[in-house]
Design a protein around this motif. Structure first.
Motif, PDB file in Angstrom:
ATOM      1  N   VAL A  66       0.930  -1.191   0.088  1.00 25.13           N
ATOM      2  CA  VAL A  66      -0.135   0.114   0.084  1.00 25.13           C
ATOM      3  C   VAL A  66       0.769   1.434  -0.079  1.00 25.13           C
ATOM      4  CG1 VAL A  66      -1.946  -1.389   1.226  1.00 25.13           C
ATOM      5  CG2 VAL A  66      -0.161   0.019   2.503  1.00 25.13           C
ATOM      6  N   THR A  67       1.908   1.063   0.636  1.00 26.49           N
ATOM      7  CA  THR A  67       2.941   2.257   0.680  1.00 26.49           C
ATOM      8  C   THR A  67       3.349   2.736  -0.794  1.00 26.49           C
ATOM      9  OG1 THR A  67       3.743   2.080   2.673  1.00 26.49           O
ATOM     10  CG2 THR A  67       5.103   3.025   1.436  1.00 26.49           C
ATOM     11  N   VAL A  68       3.896   1.710  -1.482  1.00 30.27           N
ATOM     12  CA  VAL A  68       4.420   2.135  -2.879  1.00 30.27           C
ATOM     13  C   VAL A  68       3.366   2.244  -3.745  1.00 30.27           C
ATOM     14  CG1 VAL A  68       5.434   0.776  -4.858  1.00 30.27           C
ATOM     15  CG2 VAL A  68       6.234   0.308  -2.656  1.00 30.27           C
ATOM     16  N   VAL A  69       2.288   1.788  -3.857  1.00 30.26           N
ATOM     17  CA  VAL A  69       1.093   1.988  -4.754  1.00 30.26           C
ATOM     18  C   VAL A  69       0.213   3.297  -4.390  1.00 30.26           C
ATOM     19  CG1 VAL A  69      -1.247   1.372  -5.731  1.00 30.26           C
ATOM     20  CG2 VAL A  69       0.641  -0.443  -5.273  1.00 30.26           C
ATOM     21  N   SER A  70       0.242   3.651  -2.871  1.00 32.51           N
ATOM     22  CA  SER A  70      -0.542   4.824  -2.564  1.00 32.51           C
ATOM     23  C   SER A  70       0.507   6.088  -2.981  1.00 32.51           C
ATOM     24  CB  SER A  70      -0.785   4.915  -1.015  1.00 32.51           C
ATOM     25  OG  SER A  70      -1.821   3.828  -0.825  1.00 32.51           O
ATOM     26  N   PHE A  71       1.853   5.877  -2.812  1.00 31.99           N
ATOM     27  CA  PHE A  71       2.707   7.039  -3.067  1.00 31.99           C
ATOM     28  C   PHE A  71       2.854   7.177  -4.621  1.00 31.99           C
ATOM     29  CE2 PHE A  71       6.824   8.745  -4.364  1.00 31.99           C
ATOM     30  CZ  PHE A  71       7.143   9.695  -3.256  1.00 31.99           C
ATOM     31  N   TYR A  72       2.447   6.192  -5.280  1.00 34.04           N
ATOM     32  CA  TYR A  72       2.464   6.558  -6.859  1.00 34.04           C
ATOM     33  C   TYR A  72       1.159   7.094  -7.096  1.00 34.04           C
ATOM     34  CZ  TYR A  72       0.877   5.319 -11.603  1.00 34.04           C
ATOM     35  OH  TYR A  72       0.588   5.369 -13.011  1.00 34.04           O
ATOM     36  N   LEU A  73       0.144   6.553  -6.821  1.00 31.57           N
ATOM     37  CA  LEU A  73      -1.141   7.291  -6.923  1.00 31.57           C
ATOM     38  C   LEU A  73      -1.242   8.795  -6.421  1.00 31.57           C
ATOM     39  CD1 LEU A  73      -3.637   4.547  -5.837  1.00 31.57           C
ATOM     40  CD2 LEU A  73      -3.206   5.334  -8.298  1.00 31.57           C
ATOM     41  N   VAL A  74      -0.549   9.274  -5.308  1.00 28.44           N
ATOM     42  CA  VAL A  74      -0.940  10.405  -4.710  1.00 28.44           C
ATOM     43  C   VAL A  74       0.238  11.444  -5.430  1.00 28.44           C
ATOM     44  CG1 VAL A  74      -0.600  11.713  -2.413  1.00 28.44           C
ATOM     45  CG2 VAL A  74      -1.874   9.748  -2.549  1.00 28.44           C
ATOM     46  N   PHE A  75       1.298  10.957  -5.316  1.00 24.65           N
ATOM     47  CA  PHE A  75       2.463  12.164  -5.821  1.00 24.65           C
ATOM     48  C   PHE A  75       2.705  11.803  -7.207  1.00 24.65           C
ATOM     49  CE2 PHE A  75       2.762  11.619  -1.260  1.00 24.65           C
ATOM     50  CZ  PHE A  75       2.359  12.926  -0.877  1.00 24.65           C
ATOM     51  N   ILE A  76       2.857  10.707  -7.859  1.00 24.24           N
ATOM     52  CA  ILE A  76       3.243  10.378  -9.487  1.00 24.24           C
ATOM     53  C   ILE A  76       2.318  10.376 -10.400  1.00 24.24           C
ATOM     54  CG2 ILE A  76       4.781   8.862 -10.704  1.00 24.24           C
ATOM     55  CD1 ILE A  76       6.155   7.776  -8.265  1.00 24.24           C
ATOM     56  N   SER A  77       1.267   9.672 -10.300  1.00 27.95           N
ATOM     57  CA  SER A  77       0.139   9.597 -11.383  1.00 27.95           C
ATOM     58  C   SER A  77      -0.494  10.889 -11.410  1.00 27.95           C
ATOM     59  CB  SER A  77      -0.897   8.409 -10.970  1.00 27.95           C
ATOM     60  OG  SER A  77      -1.790   8.957 -10.130  1.00 27.95           O
ATOM     61  N   ASP A  78      -1.131  11.219 -12.551  1.00 24.69           N
ATOM     62  CA  ASP A  78      -2.135  12.099 -12.995  1.00 24.69           C
ATOM     63  C   ASP A  78      -3.455  12.334 -12.360  1.00 24.69           C
ATOM     64  OD1 ASP A  78       0.054  13.285 -14.645  1.00 24.69           O
ATOM     65  OD2 ASP A  78      -0.648  12.249 -16.295  1.00 24.69           O
ATOM     66  N   ILE A  79      -3.962  11.294 -11.785  1.00 22.92           N
ATOM     67  CA  ILE A  79      -5.043  11.103 -11.075  1.00 22.92           C
ATOM     68  C   ILE A  79      -5.556  12.411 -10.233  1.00 22.92           C
ATOM     69  CG2 ILE A  79      -6.828   9.539  -9.917  1.00 22.92           C
ATOM     70  CD1 ILE A  79      -5.054   7.161 -10.946  1.00 22.92           C
ATOM     71  N   PHE A  80      -4.702  12.577  -9.194  1.00 23.35           N
ATOM     72  CA  PHE A  80      -4.888  13.362  -8.391  1.00 23.35           C
ATOM     73  C   PHE A  80      -4.293  14.716  -8.418  1.00 23.35           C
ATOM     74  CE2 PHE A  80      -5.546   9.152  -5.886  1.00 23.35           C
ATOM     75  CZ  PHE A  80      -7.184   9.137  -6.137  1.00 23.35           C
ATOM     76  N   LYS A  81      -3.665  14.905  -9.509  1.00 25.07           N
ATOM     77  CA  LYS A  81      -3.004  16.299  -9.579  1.00 25.07           C
ATOM     78  C   LYS A  81      -3.948  17.542  -9.847  1.00 25.07           C
ATOM     79  CE  LYS A  81       1.595  14.559 -11.217  1.00 25.07           C
ATOM     80  NZ  LYS A  81       2.494  14.695 -12.490  1.00 25.07           N
ATOM     81  N   ARG A  93     -12.506  12.007  -7.854  1.00 25.63           N
ATOM     82  CA  ARG A  93     -11.551  11.243  -8.630  1.00 25.63           C
ATOM     83  C   ARG A  93     -11.013   9.974  -8.085  1.00 25.63           C
ATOM     84  NH1 ARG A  93      -7.171  15.929 -10.496  1.00 25.63           N
ATOM     85  NH2 ARG A  93      -8.667  17.648 -10.792  1.00 25.63           N
ATOM     86  N   LYS A  94     -10.980   9.021  -9.041  1.00 24.13           N
ATOM     87  CA  LYS A  94     -10.680   7.353  -8.387  1.00 24.13           C
ATOM     88  C   LYS A  94     -10.299   6.935  -9.965  1.00 24.13           C
ATOM     89  CE  LYS A  94     -15.245   5.737  -9.344  1.00 24.13           C
ATOM     90  NZ  LYS A  94     -16.524   5.058  -8.788  1.00 24.13           N
ATOM     91  N   SER A  95      -9.686   5.869  -9.738  1.00 22.43           N
ATOM     92  CA  SER A  95      -9.413   4.779 -10.837  1.00 22.43           C
ATOM     93  C   SER A  95      -9.471   3.376 -10.281  1.00 22.43           C
ATOM     94  CB  SER A  95      -7.923   5.148 -11.299  1.00 22.43           C
ATOM     95  OG  SER A  95      -6.921   4.591 -10.106  1.00 22.43           O
ATOM     96  N   HIS A  96      -9.493   2.432 -10.962  1.00 26.07           N
ATOM     97  CA  HIS A  96      -9.675   1.092 -10.981  1.00 26.07           C
ATOM     98  C   HIS A  96      -8.371   0.804  -9.853  1.00 26.07           C
ATOM     99  CE1 HIS A  96     -12.908   0.338 -13.466  1.00 26.07           C
ATOM    100  NE2 HIS A  96     -12.266   0.372 -14.589  1.00 26.07           N
ATOM    101  N   LEU A  97      -7.285   1.210 -10.092  1.00 23.83           N
ATOM    102  CA  LEU A  97      -6.102   0.887  -9.265  1.00 23.83           C
ATOM    103  C   LEU A  97      -6.628   1.354  -7.970  1.00 23.83           C
ATOM    104  CD1 LEU A  97      -3.390  -0.379  -8.843  1.00 23.83           C
ATOM    105  CD2 LEU A  97      -2.163   1.954  -9.592  1.00 23.83           C
ATOM    106  N   LEU A 156      -3.418   6.091   4.024  1.00 22.30           N
ATOM    107  CA  LEU A 156      -2.776   4.663   3.776  1.00 22.30           C
ATOM    108  C   LEU A 156      -0.977   4.679   3.815  1.00 22.30           C
ATOM    109  CD1 LEU A 156      -4.954   2.901   1.358  1.00 22.30           C
ATOM    110  CD2 LEU A 156      -4.681   2.412   3.878  1.00 22.30           C
ATOM    111  N   LEU A 157      -0.554   5.877   3.431  1.00 24.27           N
ATOM    112  CA  LEU A 157       1.006   6.121   3.543  1.00 24.27           C
ATOM    113  C   LEU A 157       1.333   5.979   4.983  1.00 24.27           C
ATOM    114  CD1 LEU A 157       1.294   8.997   0.823  1.00 24.27           C
ATOM    115  CD2 LEU A 157       2.275   6.517   0.605  1.00 24.27           C
ATOM    116  N   THR A 158       0.671   6.130   5.724  1.00 24.60           N
ATOM    117  CA  THR A 158       1.147   6.126   7.183  1.00 24.60           C
ATOM    118  C   THR A 158       1.666   4.526   7.641  1.00 24.60           C
ATOM    119  OG1 THR A 158      -1.059   5.566   8.370  1.00 24.60           O
ATOM    120  CG2 THR A 158      -0.242   7.998   8.126  1.00 24.60           C
ATOM    121  N   GLU A 159       1.130   3.525   6.721  1.00 29.16           N
ATOM    122  CA  GLU A 159       1.196   2.472   6.965  1.00 29.16           C
ATOM    123  C   GLU A 159       3.113   1.995   6.587  1.00 29.16           C
ATOM    124  OE1 GLU A 159      -0.535  -0.670   7.796  1.00 29.16           O
ATOM    125  OE2 GLU A 159      -1.466   1.051   8.750  1.00 29.16           O
ATOM    126  N   ALA A 160       3.697   3.105   6.212  1.00 27.47           N
ATOM    127  CA  ALA A 160       5.216   3.132   5.766  1.00 27.47           C
ATOM    128  C   ALA A 160       6.061   2.495   6.869  1.00 27.47           C
ATOM    129  CB  ALA A 160       5.637   4.343   4.968  1.00 27.47           C
TER     130      ALA A 160
END
Length: 258
Positions: A66-81, A93-97, A156-160
């Motif tokens: 969840v740390t890796v995927v959530s980091f990608y979704l929040v800070f790298i992908s365009d979904i939440f920019k 906003r949401k995605s299947h991922l 969910l990033l707090t799970e890191a």
């Protein structure tokens, strides 16, 4: 954007939740088998310690995913920019991922909560019960409404910090409290907690404030779930951090005296 679950999502969401539960069972069993082969002391542990050992195995696995995927979704992908040209608000906003990961995470929290209650209080006290209930409530709310994905993935990033907490427990049980690895892991846990569970909220709450016009219309309950749940979690994290800080000070004091 239509936030009602599509036919595909109606199948995917329950499947992802069940997958999360099965993931916990699978990693639990693998942890026990691998540990018995690689660590001689495992077979000599008490039954309750073996249960917690394996339980921490799947909690570590979940946290890494969840740390890796959530980091990608929040800070790298365009979904939440931030995009003024995007007609869909950030809270919608949401995605299947993002939906799939939340379903898997919900399955994890349900499985872990069941174990905590069943073996209570050996796997954790009332603070763990409260933490997991808040997590289950939050994720369930976003999955059923299709809204608030950004904020749930941020939390969910707090799970890191979980791998560091679990490694500390493993080393303690193995009698390695005086080892260098225990010291370095303690420092990593301190700074990891500071970043992922304290400073992260310094990003979370201002973001919530500046998008409050969207937030207040997110759920039928208004802004309260997105304000109260993170606030309670932030206070719990501060309480735990105070304990970590005291432990770090004691450890460094002992190191200097050696």
């Amino acid at each position: 954007m239509d936030q009602n679950p599509s036919q595909k999502e109606q199948i995917m969401l329950p499947f992802s939740v069940v997958s999360g539960i099965l993931m916990c069972k699978t990693v639990y069993d693998i942890t026990g088998k691998v540990s018995s082969q690689l660590y001689k002391g495992y077979n000599g542990l008490k039954t309750k310690d073996k249960i917690e050992w394996n339980n921490r195995g799947f909690s570590t696995f979940h946290s890494l995913v969840v740390t890796v995927v959530s980091f990608y979704l929040v800070f790298i992908s365009d979904i939440f920019k931030e995009d003024p040209h995007n007609p869909v608000t950030l809270t919608e906003r949401k995605s299947h991922l993002s939906s799939c990961l939340q379903g898997i995470s919900l399955g994890y929290f349900i499985a872990d909560f069941a174990m905590i209650v069943w073996f209570f209080p050996s796997l954790g006290g009332m603070e763990y019960v409260l933490h997991h209930l808040l997590a289950i409530f939050s994720i369930s709310l976003t999955l059923t409404s299709g809204k608030g994905h950004l904020y749930v993935h941020t939390l969910l990033l707090t799970e890191a910090t979980t791998p560091f907490v679990n490694l500390r427990w493993y080393l303690d049980l193995a009698g390695k409290k005086s080892s260098t690895l225990y010291l370095y892991n303690g420092l990593a846990m301190f700074f990891g907690w500071l970043v992922a569970r304290i400073l992260l909220f310094a990003y979370f709450f201002p973001h919530l404030y500046f998008h409050f016009d969207e937030v207040k219309n997110t759920f039928p309950l208004g802004p309260y779930p997105l304000v109260t749940v993170p606030s309670v979690l932030a206070l719990m994290n501060l309480f735990w951090f105070s304990k970590i800080l005291k432990g770090a000070i004691k450890t460094l004091a002992k190191t200097k005296n050696c």
